[in-house]
Design an enzyme around this catalytic site. Structure first.
Site, short mmCIF file in Angstrom:
data_model
loop_
_atom_site.label_atom_id
_atom_site.label_comp_id
_atom_site.label_asym_id
_atom_site.label_seq_id
_atom_site.Cartn_x
_atom_site.Cartn_y
_atom_site.Cartn_z
N ASP A 13 0.94 -1.29 -0.06
CA ASP A 13 0.11 0.24 0.01
C ASP A 13 0.57 1.34 0.11
O ASP A 13 0.70 2.21 -0.78
CB ASP A 13 -0.83 0.01 1.16
CG ASP A 13 -2.15 -1.12 1.04
OD1 ASP A 13 -2.43 -1.58 0.08
OD2 ASP A 13 -2.55 -1.19 2.14
N ARG A 93 -0.03 5.01 17.46
CA ARG A 93 -0.36 6.17 16.29
C ARG A 93 -0.06 7.68 16.75
O ARG A 93 0.47 8.36 15.88
CB ARG A 93 -1.98 5.85 15.97
CG ARG A 93 -2.24 4.71 15.40
CD ARG A 93 -1.28 4.07 14.32
NE ARG A 93 -1.65 2.83 13.78
CZ ARG A 93 -0.84 2.12 13.19
NH1 ARG A 93 0.42 2.42 12.98
NH2 ARG A 93 -1.35 0.91 12.61
N ASP A 122 -7.64 3.56 12.87
CA ASP A 122 -6.19 4.10 12.88
C ASP A 122 -6.15 5.65 12.28
O ASP A 122 -5.17 6.47 12.31
CB ASP A 122 -5.14 3.26 12.32
CG ASP A 122 -4.75 1.96 13.05
OD1 ASP A 122 -4.85 2.32 14.53
OD2 ASP A 122 -4.43 1.05 12.78
N SER A 174 -4.45 -9.16 8.40
CA SER A 174 -4.07 -7.63 8.57
C SER A 174 -3.30 -7.61 9.87
O SER A 174 -3.90 -7.80 10.95
CB SER A 174 -4.98 -6.65 8.51
OG SER A 174 -4.58 -5.46 8.88
N1 ARG Z 1 -8.62 -2.75 16.32
C1 ARG Z 1 -7.23 -2.42 16.71
C2 ARG Z 1 -7.26 -0.95 16.99
O1 ARG Z 1 -8.04 -0.09 16.67
C3 ARG Z 1 -6.18 -2.63 15.88
C4 ARG Z 1 -5.74 -2.16 14.49
C5 ARG Z 1 -4.88 -2.79 13.73
N2 ARG Z 1 -4.40 -2.25 12.75
C6 ARG Z 1 -3.88 -2.78 11.58
N3 ARG Z 1 -3.49 -2.17 10.65
N4 ARG Z 1 -4.08 -4.20 11.55
O2 ARG Z 1 -6.46 -0.41 17.72
#
Ligand code: ARG
Length: 400
Positions: A13, A93, A122, A174
């Protein structure tokens, strides 16, 4: 040419995004990569970014900053979203947002860009973070804008433009990983009734593959900071990495949950956080040993709120900062040690010791040496129960 700072992972990506930002926006792309737990090959990342057309690539190791400025406050807050997820991704983040802003200011860039999708949390954490720190920066999220409908189309785009990618290695899940834990989503995990297959797990052993005999750990805290493991002093990052290894071997820190995303979706998430689970339990235990009931009960309410703020991308906010001060306020008492037993997927606290303990054996004992004033209990109950005396008398009378 105007510049954009792209949060770059080296994957498909963000590699496509380098070219896409040049083509669609006519920008010079500076790639920014942060290491907060994934073991990545720095030279490979730089080579890739440059092959994709980046003007410049910055790769920085932020593990220490992540541990001291993001993990520590979350540990003190006992932060677990919806009582389970220790927030690894959510904590990473704001750190990345902060660095994107700093790099953009240093490089004189007008834009920042990231590879988050339009369905997740995110994007919110990064964009709200960036805007709190510098609202003049324009944010581009290529994945929300570009026309690729499938991964195949994206791969085709990369091939046409000679962007190097390793397609075969792409996991069916993912995955987002840092030292505080890993998040695993998508693929067959989207069926909420199916047990996650063993191959989905990265940091922890399956219960039936864990060692037969339990292992004991002793974690020493000084003013709320875990500083010793089995008597050996070690820096925070080293301690977290070591605990991930040891507790992971015992299958500790797996969570399978349906969580409520900020964007309104319920999603099935699988997490592994061996070190986080052990350290949270140890800290909670020691704090419970040295603090009073009122404080502890009230703190639970604030922990819940804090976890929500972190999860919802509200890191750089006054309430989050105020809560940090609250959680920091009593840490000087959180000094001592905790014994943890690792056993077949579980981390159990089996011992605690502190010079600040509010536990007094002489008050608690049912054996000889008891100093608790039992006679005083009579008066205490009379007054404690006074507001309710007779309150239910009539009701009982009617029923009878
Ligand atoms: N659901 C989790 C959160 O919102 C994990 C997000 C994971 N991100 C990813 N790119 N797989 O913090």
């Amino acid at each position: 040419m105007k510049k954009v700072i792209l949060a770059y992972s080296g994957g498909l990506d963000t590699s496509c995004a380098v070219k896409w930002l040049q083509e669609q926006y006519g920008l010079d792309v500076i790639c920014f990569s942060a290491f907060i737990g994934e073991v990545k090959d720095k030279t490979k990342i730089i080579r890739r970014a440059e092959a994709a057309g980046a003007l410049k690539t910055l790769v920085v190791d932020l593990k220490e900053e992540f541990a001291s400025e993001y993990i520590m406050p979350a540990l003190w807050a006992h932060a677990r979203y919806e009582g389970k997820y220790p927030l690894a991704t959510a904590l990473g983040r704001p750190l990345i947002a902060k660095w994107l802003v700093e790099v953009a200011e240093r490089e004189g860039a007008d834009y920042v860009a990231h590879g988050c999708t339009g369905k997740g949390n995110d994007q919110v954490r990064l964009e709200v973070g960036i805007r709190s720190l510098n609202p003049d920066l324009k944010i581009i999220a290529p994945l929300r804008e570009w026309e690729f409908k499938t991964r195949e189309e994206e791969i085709e785009y990369a091939k046409e433009r000679k962007i190097p990618i390793d397609v075969t290695k792409k996991s069916i899940y993912s995955i987002d990983k840092n030292i505080w834990g890993i998040a695993i989503e998508a693929g067959i995990l989207e069926n909420p009734m199916l047990e996650p297959p063993e191959e989905a797990y990265v940091m922890t052993k399956a219960y039936d593959k864990t060692p037969k005999n339990p292992r004991y750990l002793e974690i020493g805290f000084e003013k709320g900071v875990p500083v010793r493991l089995d008597g050996k002093r070690m820096p925070l990052v080293a301690m977290i990495e070591k605990l991930n290894e040891i507790a992971g071997e015992y299958g500790v820190g797996r969570f399978d949950m349906i969580e409520n995303r900020l964007v309104g979706i319920k999603s099935r998430e699988v997490y592994e956080a061996p070190a986080a689970d052990v350290l949270l339990k140890a800290h909670e235990e020691l704090e419970g040993f040295v603090m009073d009931r009122e404080f502890l009960h009230y703190k639970r309410v604030l922990s819940e709120k804090y976890s929500e703020l972190v999860y919802f991308g509200l890191w750089f906010t006054p309430l989050k900062e105020a809560l940090d001060s609250f959680f920091a306020s009593n840490q000087s008492r959180v000094t001592g040690k905790v014994r943890i037993k690792l056993d077949r997927g579980h981390a159990l606290c089996v011992g605690r010791e502190s010079k600040f303990a509010l536990y007094h054996e002489k008050l608690a004992t049912y054996s000889e040496g008891d100093i608790f004033d039992r006679k005083a209990a009579t008066g205490f109950m009379k007054i404690w129960g006074l507001p309710y005396e007779g309150m239910y008398q009539k009701q009982r009378g009617r029923k009878a």
